[in-house]
Structure formats: structure tokens, C-alpha cells
Design a protein around this motif. Structure first.
Motif, mmCIF file in Angstrom:
data_model
loop_
_atom_site.group_PDB
_atom_site.id
_atom_site.type_symbol
_atom_site.label_atom_id
_atom_site.label_comp_id
_atom_site.label_asym_id
_atom_site.label_seq_id
_atom_site.Cartn_x
_atom_site.Cartn_y
_atom_site.Cartn_z
ATOM 1 N N ALA A 76 -0.241 -2.472 -7.296
ATOM 2 C CA ALA A 76 -0.920 -3.488 -6.158
ATOM 3 C C ALA A 76 -0.475 -4.839 -6.585
ATOM 4 C CB ALA A 76 -2.387 -3.103 -5.599
ATOM 5 N N ARG A 77 -0.864 -5.334 -7.291
ATOM 6 C CA ARG A 77 -0.597 -6.879 -7.998
ATOM 7 C C ARG A 77 1.208 -6.961 -7.319
ATOM 8 N NH1 ARG A 77 -4.098 -8.001 -11.978
ATOM 9 N NH2 ARG A 77 -6.596 -7.201 -10.975
ATOM 10 N N ASP A 78 1.395 -6.516 -7.412
ATOM 11 C CA ASP A 78 3.544 -6.516 -6.449
ATOM 12 C C ASP A 78 3.413 -6.007 -5.721
ATOM 13 O OD1 ASP A 78 3.715 -6.991 -9.668
ATOM 14 O OD2 ASP A 78 4.865 -5.073 -9.785
ATOM 15 N N ARG A 79 2.888 -5.305 -4.965
ATOM 16 C CA ARG A 79 2.996 -4.925 -3.962
ATOM 17 C C ARG A 79 1.480 -5.593 -2.912
ATOM 18 N NH1 ARG A 79 5.618 1.374 -4.042
ATOM 19 N NH2 ARG A 79 4.850 1.198 -1.630
ATOM 20 N N PRO A 80 0.933 -6.338 -2.560
ATOM 21 C CA PRO A 80 -0.255 -6.806 -2.305
ATOM 22 C C PRO A 80 -0.840 -5.815 -0.462
ATOM 23 C CG PRO A 80 1.285 -8.264 -2.502
ATOM 24 C CD PRO A 80 2.022 -7.682 -2.699
ATOM 25 N N GLU A 81 0.225 -4.920 0.129
ATOM 26 C CA GLU A 81 -0.458 -4.311 0.718
ATOM 27 C C GLU A 81 -1.280 -3.219 0.844
ATOM 28 O OE1 GLU A 81 4.104 -2.516 -0.243
ATOM 29 O OE2 GLU A 81 2.727 -4.295 0.565
ATOM 30 N N LEU A 82 -1.176 -3.059 -0.442
ATOM 31 C CA LEU A 82 -1.698 -2.045 -1.436
ATOM 32 C C LEU A 82 -3.327 -2.128 -1.446
ATOM 33 C CD1 LEU A 82 0.933 -0.523 -3.964
ATOM 34 C CD2 LEU A 82 -0.056 0.791 -1.361
ATOM 35 N N LEU A 83 -3.336 -3.317 -2.033
ATOM 36 C CA LEU A 83 -4.952 -3.443 -2.866
ATOM 37 C C LEU A 83 -5.980 -3.519 -1.528
ATOM 38 C CD1 LEU A 83 -3.979 -7.516 -3.963
ATOM 39 C CD2 LEU A 83 -4.568 -5.697 -5.549
ATOM 40 N N ALA A 84 -5.744 -3.516 -0.216
ATOM 41 C CA ALA A 84 -6.629 -3.521 0.718
ATOM 42 C C ALA A 84 -7.364 -1.474 0.509
ATOM 43 C CB ALA A 84 -5.969 -3.995 1.955
ATOM 44 N N LEU A 85 -5.994 -1.136 -0.108
ATOM 45 C CA LEU A 85 -6.483 0.677 -0.086
ATOM 46 C C LEU A 85 -7.554 1.226 -1.461
ATOM 47 C CD1 LEU A 85 -3.306 1.792 0.310
ATOM 48 C CD2 LEU A 85 -4.304 1.364 2.744
ATOM 49 N N PHE A 86 -8.060 -0.287 -1.967
ATOM 50 C CA PHE A 86 -9.158 0.501 -3.016
ATOM 51 C C PHE A 86 -10.393 -0.129 -2.471
ATOM 52 C CE2 PHE A 86 -5.570 -0.113 -5.390
ATOM 53 C CZ PHE A 86 -5.494 0.270 -6.541
ATOM 54 N N ASP A 87 -10.553 0.721 -1.373
ATOM 55 C CA ASP A 87 -11.696 0.583 -0.973
ATOM 56 C C ASP A 87 -12.942 1.363 -0.559
ATOM 57 O OD1 ASP A 87 -11.442 2.337 0.358
ATOM 58 O OD2 ASP A 87 -10.104 2.277 2.404
ATOM 59 N N GLY A 88 -12.987 2.202 -1.561
ATOM 60 C CA GLY A 88 -14.436 3.014 -2.207
ATOM 61 C C GLY A 88 -14.865 3.784 -0.777
ATOM 62 N N SER A 89 -14.190 4.082 0.210
ATOM 63 C CA SER A 89 -14.430 5.068 1.097
ATOM 64 C C SER A 89 -14.094 6.216 -0.364
ATOM 65 C CB SER A 89 -14.067 4.945 2.259
ATOM 66 O OG SER A 89 -12.093 5.101 1.462
ATOM 67 N N PRO A 90 -15.126 7.693 0.736
ATOM 68 C CA PRO A 90 -14.416 9.055 0.044
ATOM 69 C C PRO A 90 -13.436 9.080 0.105
ATOM 70 C CG PRO A 90 -16.671 8.712 2.008
ATOM 71 C CD PRO A 90 -15.954 7.592 1.934
ATOM 72 N N HIS A 91 -13.338 9.412 -1.509
ATOM 73 C CA HIS A 91 -11.729 10.583 -1.806
ATOM 74 C C HIS A 91 -11.064 9.026 -1.916
ATOM 75 C CE1 HIS A 91 -13.826 14.297 -0.722
ATOM 76 N NE2 HIS A 91 -14.167 13.777 0.333
ATOM 77 N N CYS A 92 -11.588 7.842 -2.098
ATOM 78 C CA CYS A 92 -10.153 7.273 -2.416
ATOM 79 C C CYS A 92 -11.278 6.080 -3.472
ATOM 80 C CB CYS A 92 -10.529 6.090 -0.925
ATOM 81 S SG CYS A 92 -10.267 6.924 0.611
ATOM 82 N N PRO A 93 -10.019 5.167 -3.867
ATOM 83 C CA PRO A 93 -10.240 4.202 -5.137
ATOM 84 C C PRO A 93 -11.564 3.304 -4.564
ATOM 85 C CG PRO A 93 -8.201 3.557 -4.468
ATOM 86 C CD PRO A 93 -8.390 5.056 -3.668
ATOM 87 N N ALA A 94 -11.963 3.134 -5.842
ATOM 88 C CA ALA A 94 -13.153 2.138 -5.317
ATOM 89 C C ALA A 94 -12.496 0.650 -5.941
ATOM 90 C CB ALA A 94 -14.221 1.829 -6.826
ATOM 91 N N PRO A 95 -12.712 -0.192 -4.854
ATOM 92 C CA PRO A 95 -12.541 -1.397 -5.183
ATOM 93 C C PRO A 95 -12.672 -2.202 -6.161
ATOM 94 C CG PRO A 95 -14.490 -1.344 -3.851
ATOM 95 C CD PRO A 95 -14.651 -0.120 -4.478
ATOM 96 N N ILE A 96 -11.535 -3.422 -6.511
ATOM 97 C CA ILE A 96 -11.187 -3.728 -8.161
ATOM 98 C C ILE A 96 -12.375 -4.798 -8.128
ATOM 99 C CG2 ILE A 96 -8.970 -4.648 -8.820
ATOM 100 C CD1 ILE A 96 -7.014 -4.005 -6.855
ATOM 101 N N ALA A 97 -12.557 -4.677 -8.998
ATOM 102 C CA ALA A 97 -13.233 -5.461 -9.849
ATOM 103 C C ALA A 97 -12.583 -6.709 -10.345
ATOM 104 C CB ALA A 97 -14.152 -5.046 -10.835
ATOM 105 N N PRO A 98 -13.940 -7.536 -10.136
ATOM 106 C CA PRO A 98 -13.173 -9.298 -10.664
ATOM 107 C C PRO A 98 -12.889 -8.943 -11.819
ATOM 108 C CG PRO A 98 -15.116 -9.274 -9.451
ATOM 109 C CD PRO A 98 -15.250 -7.731 -9.585
ATOM 110 N N GLY A 99 -11.906 -9.932 -12.395
ATOM 111 C CA GLY A 99 -10.984 -9.311 -14.001
ATOM 112 C C GLY A 99 -10.590 -8.329 -14.120
ATOM 113 N N GLU A 100 -10.689 -7.133 -13.100
ATOM 114 C CA GLU A 100 -10.034 -5.643 -13.783
ATOM 115 C C GLU A 100 -8.872 -5.418 -14.386
ATOM 116 O OE1 GLU A 100 -10.771 -1.106 -12.327
ATOM 117 O OE2 GLU A 100 -11.249 -2.384 -11.341
ATOM 118 N N ILE A 101 -8.654 -5.306 -15.545
ATOM 119 C CA ILE A 101 -6.960 -5.126 -16.154
ATOM 120 C C ILE A 101 -6.386 -4.599 -15.675
ATOM 121 C CG2 ILE A 101 -6.090 -4.945 -18.254
ATOM 122 C CD1 ILE A 101 -7.797 -6.294 -19.426
ATOM 123 N N ALA A 102 -4.848 -4.417 -15.159
ATOM 124 C CA ALA A 102 -3.767 -3.864 -14.495
ATOM 125 C C ALA A 102 -2.709 -3.658 -15.728
ATOM 126 C CB ALA A 102 -3.150 -4.114 -13.093
#
Length: 393
Positions: A76-102
């Protein structure tokens, strides 16, 4: 599936792939198939999208990622359009925390990059993780390339093998009448050149010593026009058992199977001593030349496993040499770009086997030591080292 749910599915799959890479489990394509077998709600577009996300993240991560989530955050860091998909909705990935390591990007684990950089150019390394093409081999026992091209107008002729065709990515080959009738086989164009290097002709006595499921055995049978003796050997019962059905479909009726006992191969080949016109050794190897198809394979390789493979390769070369008749040909090939599995193995064999002479049966690829090397960057094939040796008379 929503786009965010697809992203979570890719994360779950990569968690399984990384665990399998560390523990010696199933390959990524097998794990993906298993994942969707229990998730019937996923449609074909969902499966395709999840597969593409998973493989893109796997290709990007040079080292084994700490988790599937780390791998997808890196993508997602290479493809910014994926960042918004870390939205924390049901069955979806939790939001990216500050400083979370890729997961960091890279070609391969550092120790492998060091080895490959010593023998490949900087422009060749990134190509090892590109998308592999879909290549076919036209079966000369049943068809000609021209005839198949009329039937498959999207096919493009290969430039290295006279039997090669390339189809658009995503073509479902198994639904084609030409495949089901045995007129074509899926086989990388570089792999076809290994069989071509043997120079097999009708009536020859040929041994395929590490036949596996028989892709190159079938190519040899076609070159022999079904005449002569072709013995396909392996120690892997499961892989070798796939060959009879493939041979029947291809119309290759001169193939004999021989299952060998691991560690007792010489005893199982005693009757073939100095009898073969040609012995092909497509040796077990690291598979560094096939990362385009199996990018997670670079996570499975360790220095210790590489050492074991080198020992096996030397042993198989020594065994294969005993089967070649005076003046016959021994062909050694690996789908590896590491010199210790290719160039150095041939050099070591010749150092202790005086009288054997290197031959150069191919014009394709580039000379590398006493053999030829094919790479994705320069030849648009999988990576191979191929050498041919002539037995002393």
C-alpha cells in the motif's frame, strides 16, 4: 467481496504462505486454491483480485515478512490507493497505526542477492520477479506450430524454440480442444530448449534421469517421433505417476517409467550402464530461475538447503555419467541462476572425469562457463543453466 475484504483475504493468505515458507508447507498457489475452496461466496473476480494482491505483495517483499498485514502495508505504501482500504470495517483490515512497520521491499533475502549480484547484471535482478508468460509447446507427434496458430489466433510464435507459442496471460489452456487432444502442452520456452539440447532423434536410447511429472520427457518423445527407447526415472512416486496419463494424451507410446529408490539409484539403473545415447539430468535445484512463477520460493531457500542440493546435483551427475555410452551425450540443466548449481557443477565434474568434452548444442542464450544461460531479462524465459558433455570413446 468489497475491496477492503479482498485486501483482508490477501493478508490471510500471505500469513499462510509465510508460515508454509518457514515450515516447509505447501506452495502459494496450492494455499490460495485451498483458501477459496472453503469460501464459495467469492466470485471469479474476487478470486482474481485477491490473488493479484497476494502475489504483488509477495513479489515486493524481499525477506520473509513478519505478517501478511506487514506485506500488504508495504504494498500500500507503493500503491496509495490501497491505504484507504485499511478502514476497520467488518471482515476488513484495521486502520494502519502511526509508526506501524511495513515489510521492506527487495529482490530476495540479502544472502541470495549477494550471490546473484555476483553473476547477474543489475538490470537482470528485477526481472526475476516479473510476471511469467504463458508458453506452449506444440506436440510434433500430433500437430505443427502453423496449424495450432490458425486454431489459436492470439498465439505468438516463440523466438527460441521452433515448437513454442505464447498465449495472452489468463488464457485457460485446459479448456482448449488442442490441449485436451494432446496437441499442445504448457511448457516454458526455455524449458523446451533443455530437451532440444539433447539432440534426440528417432530410434535413440534416451534416459531422462530426473523426469518428475514428465514435461521434458514428452518433449523428447516428440523429437524422437515415438521411435526408440525413452526411460523416465525419478525417486518421487507422486510426480512420476502423473506421466502415464500425460503420455497417453500426447500419443507418446515409447516411454517406460522407472521408479528409483532414493539412495539406491545405481542399483536400479544397473542394466542401463553405458547403454544410453543420451542422458538428460534436469537436476533438483533451488529454482532461482522460476521466481516469476513461484516468488515465495526465495523465502524457502536457506544456505543449508542449498548445500544439500549441491550435493544431490553432484551425485546425480556422477550416476548419469555411468549410463552414457562411449561418444554419447550427457545434458545437465538446472532452473537456477546460482553458479554453484550450474557452471561450478560442470567444472567440478570435468575435473574428476577426464576425457569428457563440453559441447555447445544451443545457439540460444549466452555462453556461461562451459554451458549456456537463459534469463528472464535477456531471453524472456525462466532462468536456466544448460550444458552438454560428450562421453569419451
Amino acid at each position: 467481496m468489497t475491496p477492503s475484504a479482498r485486501l483482508q483475504a490477501a493478508i490471510d493468505i500471505i500469513d499462510q504462505v509465510t508460515f508454509a515458507a518457514r515450515s516447509g508447507g505447501a506452495a502459494a498457489d496450492t494455499l490460495i486454491a485451498r483458501y477459496f475452496k472453503t469460501r464459495r461466496y467469492a466470485g471469479s473476480k474476487d478470486r482474481r483480485a485477491v490473488r493479484e494482491l497476494a502475489y504483488a505483495a509477495i513479489r515486493r517483499a524481499g525477506e520473509v515478512p513478519e505478517s501478511g498485514r506487514a506485506a500488504l502495508i508495504g504494498l500500500a505504501r507503493d500503491r496509495p490507493e490501497l491505504l484507504a482500504l485499511f478502514d476497520g470495517s467488518p471482515h476488513c483490515p484495521a486502520p494502519i497505526a502511526p509508526g506501524e512497520i511495513a515489510a521492506p521491499a527487495g529482490i530476495a533475502p540479502a544472502w541470495l542477492v549477494d550471490k546473484l549480484a555476483g553473476t547477474l547484471g543489475p538490470d537482470e535482478l528485477p526481472a526475476l520477479l516479473g510476471r511469467a508468460p504463458l508458453d506452449l509447446r506444440v506436440n510434433r507427434l500430433k500437430a505443427t506450430r502453423d496449424a495450432i496458430m490458425v486454431e489459436l489466433p492470439d498465439a505468438v510464435p516463440g523466438s527460441l524454440s521452433p515448437d513454442a507459442l505464447r498465449l495472452p496471460e489468463g488464457t485457460n489452456v485446459e479448456t482448449l480442444p488442442a490441449f485436451n487432444q494432446g496437441r499442445i502442452e504448457v511448457q516454458d520456452e526455455g524449458s523446451q530448449l533443455i530437451a532440444a539440447a539433447c539432440g534426440a532423434t528417432p530410434g535413440a536410447n534416451v534416459v531422462d534421469l530426473c523426469a518428475g511429472a514428465g514435461g521434458k520427457t514428452l518433449a523428447l518423445a516428440a523429437a524422437m517421433r515415438g521411435e526408440g527407447h525413452l526411460i523416465a526415472c525419478d525417486v518421487d512416486r507422486a510426480r512420476l505417476s502423473r506421466l502415464p496419463a500425460r503420455a497417453e494424451r500426447a500419443g507418446a507410446h515409447n516411454i517406460q517409467l522407472r521408479l528409483l529408490d532414493a539412495g539406491r539409484e545405481r542399483a536400479g539403473l544397473g542394466d542401463l550402464a553405458a547403454a544410453a545415447d543420451i542422458v538428460l539430468i534436469d537436476a533438483p535445484c533451488s529454482g532461482t530461475g522460476t521466481w516469476r512463477r513461484n516468488p515465495e520460493a526465495r523465502w524457502r531457500l536457506t544456505p543449508a538447503r542449498l548445500d544439500r542440493l549441491r550435493e544431490t546435483q553432484a551425485q546425480v551427475l556422477a550416476i548419469g555419467a555411468t549410463l552414457v555410452k562411449p561418444g554419447g551425450r550427457l545434458v545437465y540443466a538446472v532452473c537456477s541462476l546460482l553458479d554453484e548449481e550450474g557452471k561450478a557443477q560442470v567444472d567440478a565434474f570435468l575435473a574428476v572425469n577426464p576425457g569428457w568434452a563440453p559441447a555447445d548444442p544451443l545457439s540460444a542464450g549466452r555462453r556461461h562457463g562451459l554451458g549456456r544461460r537463459l534469463t528472464p531479462a535477456y531471453d524472456a524465459t525462466d532462468g536456466f543453466f544448460i550444458a552438454a558433455l560428450t562421453a569419451p570413446c
